[in-house]
Design an enzyme around this catalytic site. Sequence first.
Site, PDB file in Angstrom:
ATOM      1  N   GLU A 413       0.810  -1.117   0.043  1.00 39.53           N
ATOM      2  CA  GLU A 413      -0.003  -0.061   0.184  1.00 39.53           C
ATOM      3  C   GLU A 413       0.982   1.307  -0.052  1.00 39.53           C
ATOM      4  O   GLU A 413       0.562   2.062   1.072  1.00 39.53           O
ATOM      5  CB  GLU A 413      -0.994  -0.058   1.153  1.00 39.53           C
ATOM      6  CG  GLU A 413      -1.986  -1.074   1.042  1.00 39.53           C
ATOM      7  CD  GLU A 413      -3.374  -0.713   0.009  1.00 39.53           C
ATOM      8  OE1 GLU A 413      -3.173   0.210  -0.833  1.00 39.53           O
ATOM      9  OE2 GLU A 413      -4.233  -1.483   0.109  1.00 39.53           O
ATOM     10  N   GLU A 483      -3.700 -11.002  -0.141  1.00 45.23           N
ATOM     11  CA  GLU A 483      -4.699 -10.819   1.086  1.00 45.23           C
ATOM     12  C   GLU A 483      -6.035 -11.169   0.814  1.00 45.23           C
ATOM     13  O   GLU A 483      -6.585 -10.778  -0.521  1.00 45.23           O
ATOM     14  CB  GLU A 483      -4.715  -9.320   1.801  1.00 45.23           C
ATOM     15  CG  GLU A 483      -3.389  -9.012   2.222  1.00 45.23           C
ATOM     16  CD  GLU A 483      -3.281  -7.401   2.514  1.00 45.23           C
ATOM     17  OE1 GLU A 483      -4.328  -6.895   3.121  1.00 45.23           O
ATOM     18  OE2 GLU A 483      -2.323  -6.831   2.727  1.00 45.23           O
TER      19      GLU A 483
HETATM   20  C1  IPT Z   1      -5.022  -3.935   3.645  1.00 45.97           C
HETATM   21  C2  IPT Z   1      -3.773  -3.904   4.106  1.00 45.97           C
HETATM   22  O1  IPT Z   1      -2.924  -4.179   3.164  1.00 45.97           O
HETATM   23  C3  IPT Z   1      -3.496  -4.610   5.305  1.00 45.97           C
HETATM   24  O2  IPT Z   1      -2.325  -4.151   5.768  1.00 45.97           O
HETATM   25  C4  IPT Z   1      -4.859  -4.342   6.299  1.00 45.97           C
HETATM   26  O3  IPT Z   1      -4.725  -3.203   6.912  1.00 45.97           O
HETATM   27  C5  IPT Z   1      -5.838  -4.913   5.622  1.00 45.97           C
HETATM   28  O4  IPT Z   1      -6.261  -4.118   4.547  1.00 45.97           O
HETATM   29  C6  IPT Z   1      -7.216  -4.924   6.477  1.00 45.97           C
HETATM   30  O5  IPT Z   1      -6.924  -5.335   7.770  1.00 45.97           O
HETATM   31  S1  IPT Z   1      -5.536  -2.567   2.900  1.00 45.97           S
HETATM   32  C7  IPT Z   1      -7.253  -2.566   2.285  1.00 45.97           C
HETATM   33  C8  IPT Z   1      -7.882  -1.647   3.365  1.00 45.97           C
HETATM   34  C9  IPT Z   1      -7.458  -2.075   0.885  1.00 45.97           C
END
Ligand code: IPT
Length: 954
Positions: A413, A483
Amino acid sequence: MNPPSAVDYVEDLSPGGETLPPRARYTSSDAMSLSLNGSWCFRLSPTADAQDDSFAAPGHDAGDWARVSVPGHWVLQGHGAPIYTNHRYPFPVDPPRVPTENPTGDHLRTFDLPPGWPADGGAVLRFDGVESCARVWLNGTDVGEFKGSRLPHELAVGHLLKPTGNVLAVRVHQWSAGSYLEDQDQWWLPGIFRDVTLLHRPADGVLDFFVHASYDHATGAGTLRVDSDVDGRVTVPALGIDAATGESATVPVEPWTAETPRLYDGVLATAGERVTLRIGFRTVALEDGLIRVNGRAVLFKGVNRHEWHPERGRALDPETMRADVLLMKRHNVNAVRTSHYPPHPAFLDLCDELGLWVIDECDLETHGFVAQGWRGNPADDDRWTPALLDRAARMVERDKNHPCVVVWSLGNEAGTGRGLTAMAKWIRDRDPSRPIHYEGDHDCRDTDVYSRMYTAHDEVERIGRGLDGGPRRRRELPFLLCEYGHAMGNGPGGMADYQDLFTAHDRLQGGFVWEWIDHGVQDQRYGFAYGGDFGEELHDGNFVCDGLLFPDRTPSPGLAEYKKVVEPVRIDGHGTDGTVRVTNAHDFADLSALAFVWSFQVDGETVGAGSLAVPALAPDESAVVKLPERPVGGTGGAETGWTVRALLAADTAWAPKGHEVAWTQIPVAARAPITMTAGERPVHGDDLITLGPAAFDARTGALRSVGGVAVTGLRLDVWRAPTDNDDGAAWQTDPRLGPLWRKLGLHRMRHRLEAVERDDDALTVRTRVAPAAAESALRTVYRWTSDGTRLRLTVSVAPEGDWTLPLPRLGVRLGLAGTADRVRWFGGGPGEGYPDTKSASRVARWESTVDELQTPYVRPQENGARADVRWAEIGGLRVDGEPEFWFTARRWTSEQLDAAGHLTDLSAGDTVWVNLDHGQHGIGSQSCGPGVLPRYQLRAVPSEFTFHLTETDG
Ligand code: IPT
């Protein structure tokens, strides 16, 4: 007062020039080292320049200072407090400047050199991790400053050492220019949180070296070449290798894979030093649009791992790191993304040794710039590029010799920009042997894999089919979900559906669940604290608790589900033909490590068991295996079925013999319908109506008792304490059910009694259930009958008006005496299951207690439903359902659960509340990802369901 220039380095965005060049991490066999971990003197100041640097001079009296443990974070040791934000910077966005209020921790200790510390050669002081900026003095001499919190920094100090009474002073600033590059979604935790070590560096010792150990899957040969800054020899006794550095040796080897982590011990010897090598031969290649290791495409069954310990924060001890790897291996996880920074180096040693694929991610995130459309993003600003390159180099140089590291990740990010491109180019030049990952680059200009996060199933399917279009380069690349399956609170749901897609489409090489562990902070008041609990001005609440493990590392139901969904052996059967098909879903290992066992159940009781001979199938192979003769029993309407399990045949490094790896259940005969001749008449007494064993309030028709068991408050229930996934993330554009349910008023339904009717063989209670201010309703009819011993309730629900929203749940709730404790049931267990999270729910006879039925989500919410329950016994009552139902029991109501912010807000009342649900809405993953797939939604449609209630002896 100091001139401001004394702390200018804090806001300097270039990497500090005083540290030694980054190099590989290794263990010397003969150079001495001294750990400087332990108790240090500590003084906290409110600003970077509140104190001058006189504390660093030998002889400074720190007698009145506090003490902190190093490694550690001072905010977790009683000095100041942690702050949690997801991506908002907890300070004004004014790069590279940081607030004047900049908590600064002065750390001080003395040390003597151990006996025998050589007088020759040099010495380096190594810091494995300091957040976020440090300046170091040894014996009063300033030896340098550095930033890059989760990266190693070494300083040359040999010329300053004395045999005894060395004074080491470290000033640590919480905020620095580096903080702009470290905006990961986690607690802000300043301190010296990884090891501090003094290393002797012998003359002619090893400097940096790069182990190249490849594997040719066509010939079975491994080729080893160690490039070293200092010439020497490389020996690997088990392979008969004895070669000069820079020289290649090719010999037959067993390759390294995460499933078969074969390591060879070796030695690199220069004139002045010997260092140990742990060599794993493997070749990572991007071929035909797939990431292949040793020629085979890998399916990543991964997790995102932040470093976390509920008391020590990111200061992890070796046992905790090992516990993480063991828990992963035991739950069929085969890959880790080190979100979002290189981990403690010992973690990678464990991944080499026990076998996990690693995406090693750089310590870089600038997410807070999203709030201003990425304007000013350091990742796209040439002034910051040297700092980004420094971070890339510190990661790659430290970790390059780990076979487990198969992919480099630029960070997380951080938008897009020239700095990222420069990092990718530098890494590619330095190490062309590993593909590069970065999720933010959707066009894949700098990367070798198309990576996304939280992508919904339908889009993943389009990508799998290659129908997603996009630039040419991207179309030729494999896809990873870096993720997915946001494991916040109850959930994630829909994981089996993702796995089906990954299995069906080669391009989909798997994913990494967000995330491994809840970052709850152990706390007196709250049990586990989350954002806001420390009075933070800005915070993101319990979004920091979104892991597959609870903060104390107890596996959550989400991890049990993931283990089942990604199991490396598939066992399918049809039950009636007496066979099962076993498929080896490993990428590398055959099935010889597993022993298969069968058992046969009659009404959930095992009546026979034995072993099942399964050939040592190669990956992707499958075989049809004959089951034994069906054991006797199971006639006369009994429910029967097989359970087949794959267990470790012998102890492994990560689990004992008998550990269950995979299983399946194969139904044979379904249970017969429950028959009951409803002959009893309802009898009207003074205040009561009796019907068979039951008594009802004559005026309201409310059930009062079944035999000797008192029952209160039995009525239709549609409310559940919204889960984090029900509530959804604030930025979601799809409708979020939690808020909509509340708006509609499903948490405050009114029950209007319309009629209590007695006829020959039934008591019928007619109601209309609806929230205030709405015209839609659920017409609900309770029809009670009995054969004299048993009581039968049939509930009919007819929606009236316009029901566009799914319902949270649909069933009845009832109250039993608070003495109710033991629970037995025949149905899904041992843990909870919801429509899209019940792959791991196994149908059997289970026993528990009311307290043990609760899943302790850090922020209380709906939990603990057992799926597919045929019957359950609790508090002297037995409930048989037709059809199967969801069973929940707790010592508080859903409303109390809903109102609680922490587990410590919940206390047992004098009633045990039982929910018998005909339906539950699915769970989904909308706390960050997609909602509930249509097939798991609970629609408000006309429904009818039946429970038989009987008093038990117990
Ligand atoms: C994503 C992030 O990469 C991760 O660090 C964490 O924040 C996760 O979301 C949520 O728990 S970013 C996402 C909000 C697009």
